[in-house]
Design a protein around this motif. Structure first.
Motif, PDB file in Angstrom:
ATOM      1  N   ILE A  76       0.639  -4.685   1.837  1.00 21.08           N
ATOM      2  CA  ILE A  76       2.030  -4.277   2.039  1.00 21.08           C
ATOM      3  C   ILE A  76       2.425  -3.240   0.999  1.00 21.08           C
ATOM      4  CG2 ILE A  76       4.420  -5.067   1.978  1.00 21.08           C
ATOM      5  CD1 ILE A  76       3.467  -7.725   3.126  1.00 21.08           C
ATOM      6  N   TRP A  77       2.017  -3.467  -0.260  1.00 20.53           N
ATOM      7  CA  TRP A  77       2.341  -2.531  -1.328  1.00 20.53           C
ATOM      8  C   TRP A  77       1.672  -1.179  -1.069  1.00 20.53           C
ATOM      9  CZ3 TRP A  77       5.350  -0.820  -4.862  1.00 20.53           C
ATOM     10  CH2 TRP A  77       4.889   0.040  -5.855  1.00 20.53           C
ATOM     11  N   LYS A  78       0.406  -1.201  -0.648  1.00 20.97           N
ATOM     12  CA  LYS A  78      -0.307   0.049  -0.386  1.00 20.97           C
ATOM     13  C   LYS A  78       0.342   0.821   0.761  1.00 20.97           C
ATOM     14  CE  LYS A  78      -4.876  -1.328  -2.099  1.00 20.97           C
ATOM     15  NZ  LYS A  78      -6.307  -1.556  -1.744  1.00 20.97           N
TER      16      LYS A  78
ATOM     17  N   LEU B 287       3.521   0.678   1.614  1.00 24.75           N
ATOM     18  CA  LEU B 287       4.794   1.207   1.117  1.00 24.75           C
ATOM     19  C   LEU B 287       4.566   2.460   0.290  1.00 24.75           C
ATOM     20  CD1 LEU B 287       7.847   0.809   0.997  1.00 24.75           C
ATOM     21  CD2 LEU B 287       7.518  -0.641  -1.023  1.00 24.75           C
ATOM     22  N   VAL B 288       3.512   2.444  -0.521  1.00 27.21           N
ATOM     23  CA  VAL B 288       3.157   3.617  -1.329  1.00 27.21           C
ATOM     24  C   VAL B 288       2.878   4.815  -0.427  1.00 27.21           C
ATOM     25  CG1 VAL B 288       1.302   4.589  -2.774  1.00 27.21           C
ATOM     26  CG2 VAL B 288       2.336   2.393  -3.372  1.00 27.21           C
TER      27      VAL B 288
END
Length: 291
Positions: free
Chosen positions: A2-4, A6-7
C-alpha cells in the motif's frame, strides 16, 4: 505494498523536487521585509505548513493526472506498473485520496495567505486538466505544463511575502525557462515509450535536429535569465558566477544533443537539468541571506 503504491501515485521524487524549490523560495521571501514582517524573520511553523501543504497539493495533482491517464499508462513500460493501470488501486480509491490531499493541502496553504491558496488551486487545475489532456494533442502542452511546473517557487515566495514582486517573477522565470530543456531531454530519452501512448512532447514531435536546436535555444535563453538575481542586485557575484558556470555546462550538454542527436546526449542533458535547478536555487538563497 500500500505504501509503495501511494509513493507511485504521488510520484514521490517529482513531489520532492517541487516541495524543495518551494521551500527554498519561502526562505528567500522570508528575508524580504514587509509590514507584517519588518525584520525579515523566518516563521518556521509556516515553513512546515508550506512543506506539508505543498506535498499534498502536488500529490493531488499527480493523482488526478494518473486517474486521467490510467489507460495510457497501461501502454507504456515506464508506467504500466503504477497502481491504477496495474489494477492494484481503483479509480475511486485514487480519486478519494487525491481529493483529500487537494482539500487539506489547499487549506494549509490558504491558511498562510489567500494568494498562496489561489496559486495552489490554479496549479492543480492547469496541470491535471489542461496539460494532461494536451499531451496527446500538441507539443504546446510543454509550454502549458511549464506554467504549473514553475509555480512552486512562486508559491513558496508568496507564502512568506504575500506579493508578486520582481524577486517572485525572477524565481518563477528561472524555473519556467528551465522546464523546456528539462521536459524535452526527458521526452527525447522516452520518446519511443511516449509514442505508444500517443504523447507528442518534442517540439516537432520527433527526435530530429529541429527539436534539438529548439532545445538548445531555450537552454541558451536560460543563461541570462539565471543571471537576473545578480543583474537586479538581489544576489551578488557568487550566485552570478555559479549560475554562469552551471548554465555554460548545461548549454554544452544541449549543444552535444544538437550535434549528436542521440539518446546518450539527451540523457546527459536530463541529468544535467536535475542538478542545475537545485544548485542555482540554493546559491541564490545562500547569497541572498549573506547580503
Amino acid at each position: 505494498m500500500i505504501w509503495k503504491d501511494l509513493v507511485k501515485l504521488v510520484k514521490l521524487r517529482l513531489t520532492f523536487l517541487v516541495v524543495f524549490s518551494a521551500s527554498i523560495s519561502y526562505l528567500v521571501g522570508s528575508q524580504v521585509p514587509f509590514k507584517d514582517n519588518p525584520l525579515g524573520v523566518i516563521n518556521w511553523v509556516n515553513w512546515a505548513k508550506l512543506i506539508v501543504g505543498g506535498f499534498l497539493i502536488t500529490g493531488a495533482a499527480n493523482g488526478f493526472n494518473e486517474i486521467i491517464e490510467k489507460d495510457l499508462d497501461r501502454l507504456m513500460s515506464r508506467t504500466s506498473d503504477r497502481p491504477l493501470p496495474s489494477g492494484r488501486m481503483t479509480n475511486g480509491q485514487a480519486l478519494v485520496l487525491s481529493l483529500l490531499m487537494g482539500i487539506f493541502g489547499t487549506y494549509l496553504l490558504g491558511s498562510l495567505n489567500l494568494l498562496t491558496g489561489f496559486l495552489s488551486v490554479f496549479a492543480i487545475i492547469l496541470y491535471a486538466f489542461a496539460y494532461t489532456p494536451l499531451k496527446q494533442k500538441s507539443p504546446i502542452s510543454v509550454f502549458v505544463g511549464a506554467i504549473p511546473g514553475a509555480l512552486p517557487p512562486l508559491i513558496g515566495y508568496v507564502a512568506a511575502h504575500p506579493k508578486i514582486d520582481q524577486i517572485a517573477l525572477i524565481v518563477f522565470g528561472i524555473q519556467f525557462i528551465w522546464q523546456f530543456p528539462h521536459f524535452w531531454a526527458i521526452a527525447w530519452v522516452l520518446d519511443d515509450d511516449y509514442k505508444l501512448a500517443g504523447f507528442r512532447l518534442l517540439p516537432t514531435g520527433h527526435r530530429d535536429r529541429v527539436s534539438a536546436i529548439i532545445t538548445f535555444v531555450f537552454t541558451l535563453v536560460l543563461l541570462p535569465v539565471s543571471l537576473l538575481p545578480t543583474i537586479y542586485g538581489y544576489g551578488g557575484y557568487f550566485v552570478g558566477g555559479v549560475s554562469l558556470i552551471f548554465s555554460i555546462i548545461f548549454l554544452y550538454q544541449a549543444f552535444n544533443l544538437m550535434r549528436k542527436l542521440d539518446i546518450k546526449s539527451a540523457r546527459q542533458l536530463m541529468f544535467g537539468s536535475f542538478l542545475y535547478l537545485p544548485v542555482v536555487q540554493l546559491m541564490f538563497l545562500f547569497d541572498f541571506i549573506g547580503k
